[in-house]
Design an enzyme around this catalytic site. Structure first.
Site, PDB file in Angstrom:
ATOM      1  N   GLY A   1       0.781  -1.227   0.000  1.00  0.00           N
ATOM      2  CA  GLY A   1       0.000   0.000   0.000  1.00  0.00           C
ATOM      3  C   GLY A   1       0.811   1.275   0.000  1.00  0.00           C
ATOM      4  O   GLY A   1       0.261   2.348   0.255  1.00  0.00           O
TER       5      GLY A   1
ATOM      6  N   HIS B   1       8.564   7.140   4.348  1.00  0.00           N
ATOM      7  CA  HIS B   1       7.816   7.883   5.362  1.00  0.00           C
ATOM      8  C   HIS B   1       7.356   6.928   6.444  1.00  0.00           C
ATOM      9  O   HIS B   1       6.922   5.809   6.173  1.00  0.00           O
ATOM     10  CB  HIS B   1       6.634   8.653   4.765  1.00  0.00           C
ATOM     11  CG  HIS B   1       5.763   7.859   3.851  1.00  0.00           C
ATOM     12  ND1 HIS B   1       6.118   7.560   2.554  1.00  0.00           N
ATOM     13  CD2 HIS B   1       4.536   7.299   4.034  1.00  0.00           C
ATOM     14  CE1 HIS B   1       5.150   6.853   1.984  1.00  0.00           C
ATOM     15  NE2 HIS B   1       4.183   6.676   2.870  1.00  0.00           N
ATOM     16  N   LEU B   2       7.467   7.402   7.677  1.00  0.00           N
ATOM     17  CA  LEU B   2       6.940   6.678   8.826  1.00  0.00           C
ATOM     18  C   LEU B   2       5.644   7.359   9.231  1.00  0.00           C
ATOM     19  O   LEU B   2       5.633   8.572   9.495  1.00  0.00           O
ATOM     20  CB  LEU B   2       7.922   6.707   9.996  1.00  0.00           C
ATOM     21  CG  LEU B   2       9.332   6.165   9.774  1.00  0.00           C
ATOM     22  CD1 LEU B   2      10.104   6.192  11.102  1.00  0.00           C
ATOM     23  CD2 LEU B   2       9.317   4.760   9.214  1.00  0.00           C
ATOM     24  N   HIS B   3       4.555   6.587   9.257  1.00  0.00           N
ATOM     25  CA  HIS B   3       3.286   7.100   9.779  1.00  0.00           C
ATOM     26  C   HIS B   3       3.314   6.982  11.299  1.00  0.00           C
ATOM     27  O   HIS B   3       3.654   5.917  11.832  1.00  0.00           O
ATOM     28  CB  HIS B   3       2.105   6.248   9.306  1.00  0.00           C
ATOM     29  CG  HIS B   3       1.854   6.218   7.839  1.00  0.00           C
ATOM     30  ND1 HIS B   3       0.817   6.909   7.247  1.00  0.00           N
ATOM     31  CD2 HIS B   3       2.473   5.558   6.832  1.00  0.00           C
ATOM     32  CE1 HIS B   3       0.808   6.662   5.945  1.00  0.00           C
ATOM     33  NE2 HIS B   3       1.803   5.844   5.671  1.00  0.00           N
TER      34      HIS B   3
HETATM   35  P1  DGP Z   1       1.435   5.466   2.014  1.00  0.00           P
HETATM   36  O1  DGP Z   1       0.140   4.970   1.482  1.00  0.00           O
HETATM   37  O2  DGP Z   1       1.997   4.611   3.140  1.00  0.00           O
HETATM   38  O3  DGP Z   1       2.435   5.688   0.896  1.00  0.00           O
HETATM   39  O4  DGP Z   1       1.137   6.868   2.668  1.00  0.00           O
HETATM   40  C1  DGP Z   1       1.157   8.057   1.972  1.00  0.00           C
HETATM   41  C2  DGP Z   1       0.445   9.070   2.819  1.00  0.00           C
HETATM   42  O5  DGP Z   1       0.755  10.347   2.305  1.00  0.00           O
HETATM   43  C3  DGP Z   1      -1.063   8.959   2.799  1.00  0.00           C
HETATM   44  O6  DGP Z   1      -1.528   8.650   4.119  1.00  0.00           O
HETATM   45  C4  DGP Z   1      -1.557  10.319   2.377  1.00  0.00           C
HETATM   46  C5  DGP Z   1      -0.341  11.192   2.492  1.00  0.00           C
HETATM   47  N1  DGP Z   1      -0.237  12.227   1.478  1.00  0.00           N
HETATM   48  C6  DGP Z   1      -0.288  12.041   0.145  1.00  0.00           C
HETATM   49  N2  DGP Z   1      -0.138  13.214  -0.494  1.00  0.00           N
HETATM   50  C7  DGP Z   1       0.035  14.155   0.476  1.00  0.00           C
HETATM   51  C8  DGP Z   1       0.249  15.565   0.442  1.00  0.00           C
HETATM   52  O7  DGP Z   1       0.328  16.206  -0.601  1.00  0.00           O
HETATM   53  N3  DGP Z   1       0.356  16.199   1.659  1.00  0.00           N
HETATM   54  C9  DGP Z   1       0.283  15.513   2.833  1.00  0.00           C
HETATM   55  N4  DGP Z   1       0.393  16.234   3.944  1.00  0.00           N
HETATM   56  N5  DGP Z   1       0.096  14.182   2.893  1.00  0.00           N
HETATM   57  C10 DGP Z   1      -0.026  13.519   1.732  1.00  0.00           C
END
Ligand code: DGP
Length: 120
Positions: A99, A106-108
């Site tokens: 996913g 990136h670490l959530h």
């Molecule tokens: P993943 O699916 O693990 O690759 O998480 C990517 C995350 O990035 C997702 O939760 C939404 C976030 N995201 C995507 N585009 C942007 C953006 O332009 N700004 C911010 N702040 N978050 C974003």
């Protein structure tokens, strides 16, 4: 060493402030900002300033080891700031099958609600 910046990468552009974000922490290696699509009351992303596609691209080099430590240290500060000591989750998706939608490490950090296991 990995290319420092990918001009086509969303998070490299966000790091360069070409794309706005709600930045909550930054240091020389790491920035932390709020996820645009939050899945919990606290949902922030910690990313390296330099372009790294995922943790799978990291090596055993001192630089990469230090980068990982810096990412977790930044999240620990966020845990304290948000008062999440009772429990929180740190997730990093690696590759499309898991996913990962943005190919920049990136670490959530998710917290502020009860979480179930296993994740979907
Ligand atoms: P993943 O699916 O693990 O690759 O998480 C990517 C995350 O990035 C997702 O939760 C939404 C976030 N995201 C995507 N585009 C942007 C953006 O332009 N700004 C911010 N702040 N978050 C974003």
């Amino acid at each position: 060493m990995a290319q420092d910046r990918d001009p086509n990468c969303l998070f490299c552009r966000l790091e360069a402030r070409e794309i706005p974000s709600d930045r909550v922490y930054e240091d020389d290696q790491v920035i932390v900002f709020r996820d645009v699509n939050p899945r919990a009351p606290t949902h922030v992303l910690a990313i390296p300033r330099r372009h790294v596609p995922s943790i799978h691209a990291l090596t055993d080099s001192p630089a990469d080891t230090a980068l990982l430590a810096a990412l977790f240290a930044a999240l620990r500060k966020m845990v304290a700031d948000a008062g999440l000591e009772d429990g929180y989750r740190v997730v990093t998706n690696v590759g499309p099958a898991a996913g990962q939608s943005v190919p920049h490490l990136h670490l959530h950090l998710l917290g502020g609600r009860a979480m179930s296991w296993p994740p979907g």
